[in-house]
Design a protein around this motif. Structure first.
Motif, short mmCIF file in Angstrom:
data_model
loop_
_atom_site.label_atom_id
_atom_site.label_comp_id
_atom_site.label_asym_id
_atom_site.label_seq_id
_atom_site.Cartn_x
_atom_site.Cartn_y
_atom_site.Cartn_z
N MET A 1 0.80 -1.33 -0.05
CA MET A 1 -0.09 -0.05 -0.16
C MET A 1 0.77 1.24 0.03
O MET A 1 1.85 1.22 0.76
N ARG A 2 0.46 2.23 -0.88
CA ARG A 2 1.29 3.48 -0.98
C ARG A 2 0.72 4.53 0.10
O ARG A 2 -0.31 4.59 0.11
N TRP A 3 1.60 4.82 1.02
CA TRP A 3 1.25 5.73 2.29
C TRP A 3 2.29 6.81 2.53
O TRP A 3 1.90 7.70 3.24
N LYS A 4 3.68 6.52 2.37
CA LYS A 4 4.47 7.15 2.84
C LYS A 4 4.53 8.88 2.03
O LYS A 4 4.11 8.90 0.86
N GLY A 5 4.88 9.83 3.00
CA GLY A 5 4.57 11.26 2.33
C GLY A 5 3.34 11.91 2.30
O GLY A 5 3.21 13.05 2.11
N LEU A 83 -5.63 6.48 9.09
CA LEU A 83 -6.76 7.49 9.66
C LEU A 83 -7.00 8.67 8.76
O LEU A 83 -8.30 9.10 8.73
N ARG A 84 -6.13 9.24 8.62
CA ARG A 84 -6.19 10.62 7.86
C ARG A 84 -6.96 10.47 6.39
O ARG A 84 -7.75 11.02 5.97
N ASP A 85 -6.56 9.16 5.86
CA ASP A 85 -7.08 8.82 4.65
C ASP A 85 -8.68 8.68 4.78
O ASP A 85 -9.63 9.19 3.88
N THR A 86 -8.94 7.76 5.95
CA THR A 86 -10.31 7.72 5.94
C THR A 86 -11.21 9.01 6.47
O THR A 86 -12.50 9.12 6.00
N ALA A 210 -11.81 2.05 0.80
CA ALA A 210 -10.58 1.63 -0.18
C ALA A 210 -10.97 2.21 -1.32
O ALA A 210 -10.16 2.29 -2.18
N HIS A 211 -12.26 1.96 -1.98
CA HIS A 211 -12.50 2.25 -3.28
C HIS A 211 -12.22 3.92 -3.58
O HIS A 211 -11.60 3.90 -4.65
N HIS A 212 -12.55 4.61 -2.61
CA HIS A 212 -12.55 6.01 -2.70
C HIS A 212 -10.96 6.36 -2.66
O HIS A 212 -10.50 7.36 -3.30
N ALA A 213 -10.44 5.92 -1.51
CA ALA A 213 -9.00 6.17 -1.12
C ALA A 213 -8.15 5.85 -2.36
O ALA A 213 -7.24 6.68 -2.76
N ASP A 214 -8.37 4.81 -3.31
CA ASP A 214 -7.50 4.27 -4.30
C ASP A 214 -7.69 5.33 -5.72
O ASP A 214 -6.90 5.69 -6.42
N ARG A 215 -9.03 5.56 -5.72
CA ARG A 215 -9.33 6.66 -6.65
C ARG A 215 -8.87 7.90 -6.51
O ARG A 215 -8.53 8.74 -7.56
N MET A 217 -6.23 8.79 -4.15
CA MET A 217 -4.82 8.64 -3.70
C MET A 217 -3.97 7.83 -4.39
O MET A 217 -2.86 7.65 -3.87
N ASP A 218 -4.61 6.88 -5.22
CA ASP A 218 -3.88 5.90 -5.79
C ASP A 218 -2.97 4.86 -4.60
O ASP A 218 -1.87 4.77 -4.75
N ILE A 219 -3.88 4.36 -3.83
CA ILE A 219 -3.12 3.88 -2.64
C ILE A 219 -2.78 2.24 -2.89
O ILE A 219 -1.74 1.53 -2.18
N LEU A 220 -3.52 1.68 -3.64
CA LEU A 220 -3.38 0.23 -3.83
C LEU A 220 -2.17 -0.27 -4.82
O LEU A 220 -2.00 0.38 -5.85
N GLU A 221 -1.37 -1.19 -4.28
CA GLU A 221 -0.51 -1.80 -5.12
C GLU A 221 -0.80 -3.30 -5.03
O GLU A 221 -1.87 -3.81 -4.82
N ARG A 222 0.06 -4.22 -6.10
CA ARG A 222 -0.37 -5.35 -6.53
C ARG A 222 -0.50 -6.27 -4.98
O ARG A 222 0.60 -6.35 -4.21
#
Length: 285
Positions: A1-5, A83-86, A210-215, A217-222
């Motif tokens: 999951m992409r989260w750093k920064g 938590l900030r993402d949520t 997860a749906h909206h966070a990825d849309r 912030m592009d958080i999901l990785e393989r």
């Protein structure tokens, strides 16, 4: 999951350094009073003094200077970021429906904690208390999730937090009150069914996040979705009961089967629509 920064939430109460503080027992006067009470009520004064000493350990907390492992600090930073993402996602979704999202507070603790819902130990796992609108997590749970439940990965950890945030959403919407008010008014089996539906909706809301966070912030990785699915499967009632007692009792379920938990998380992930997660009206959730 992409989260750093990314930004971290500031709605965090970090109690990991808090330890119980011994309260003063009251000196010789207290001892004499205890002896008098023991004589009057024909009780063992030594036993009463031991109880007094035990009670004195609840006299608040003090701060430990013990160092915190760097790996745990990184995990804490990760959880604060999730938590900030949520917060970002649910603020937008509530605004879209013409209402305001009230952000919960995350409490990080070790071993034991006191909430408005009562005292709790790490053995309970992460939980949400509607009375104070706080989410409680002992970060050691994530090690247990990886080793005991065989569900490693950062997105599995994110799913757990998003599920508890889902309970907060239910609290704001009044869904939790509806279920809790049914206790004692319906049979145990019916109440367990309502509890399952409440938990499945929290899984659904985790998927919506997860749906909206990825849309946005592009958080999901393989492999991330598989991590969340493994976590959802690992903590299904049927799987846990089979592991602990060797058989399954569906009428005692409180969270749903592994298949149910995975299915509702995936539905939230695919639709991103909070209105599509009415687990209370479908015949077989």
């Amino acid at each position: 999951m992409r989260w750093k920064g990314r930004q971290q939430s500031t709605n965090v109460d970090d109690r990991r350094r808090a330890v119980p503080k011994k309260a003063a027992a009251g000196g010789i006067g207290t001892v004499l009073l205890v002896i008098v009470i023991a004589v009057v009520f024909k009780q063992n004064p030594q036993q009463l003094l031991q109880q007094l000493g035990s009670a004195s350990s609840t006299g608040g907390t003090t701060t430990s200077n013990a160092p915190i492992d760097p790996a745990e600090e990184e995990l804490a930073d990760f959880i604060k970021t999730v938590l900030r993402d949520t917060e970002d996602v649910w603020n937008d979704l509530f605004e879209a429906r013409g209402s305001t999202y009230r952000e919960p507070t995350l409490v990080l603790f070790r071993d034991r904690v006191q909430s408005a819902c009562g005292g709790a130990s790490s053995a309970m796992g992460p939980f949400y208390c509607p009375a104070d609108e706080q989410i409680y997590i002992d970060l050691s749970f994530y090690e247990e999730l990886s080793k005991r439940f065989k569900a490693p990965g950062d997105f599995a950890q994110a799913y757990v937090l998003a599920h508890e945030v889902g309970h907060h959403v239910q609290n704001l919407l009044g869904t939790s009150d509806y279920v809790h008010q049914r206790r004692g008014k319906v049979s145990d089996a019916e109440y367990n069914d309502l509890s399952v539906r409440l938990e499945l909706q929290a899984d659904f809301f985790a998927g919506v996040w997860a749906h909206h966070a990825d849309r946005t912030m592009d958080i999901l990785e393989r492999g991330d979705i598989e991590e969340a699915m493994r976590a959802a499967s690992a903590i299904g009632d049927d799987r846990l009961q089979m592991q602990t007692q060797g058989y399954v009792v569906p009428d005692s379920f409180t969270h749903g089967t592994s298949a149910q938990r995975m299915r509702w998380f995936r539905l939230g992930l695919e639709t991103g629509d909070p209105q599509a997660g009415d687990t209370f009206t479908v015949p077989n959730p």
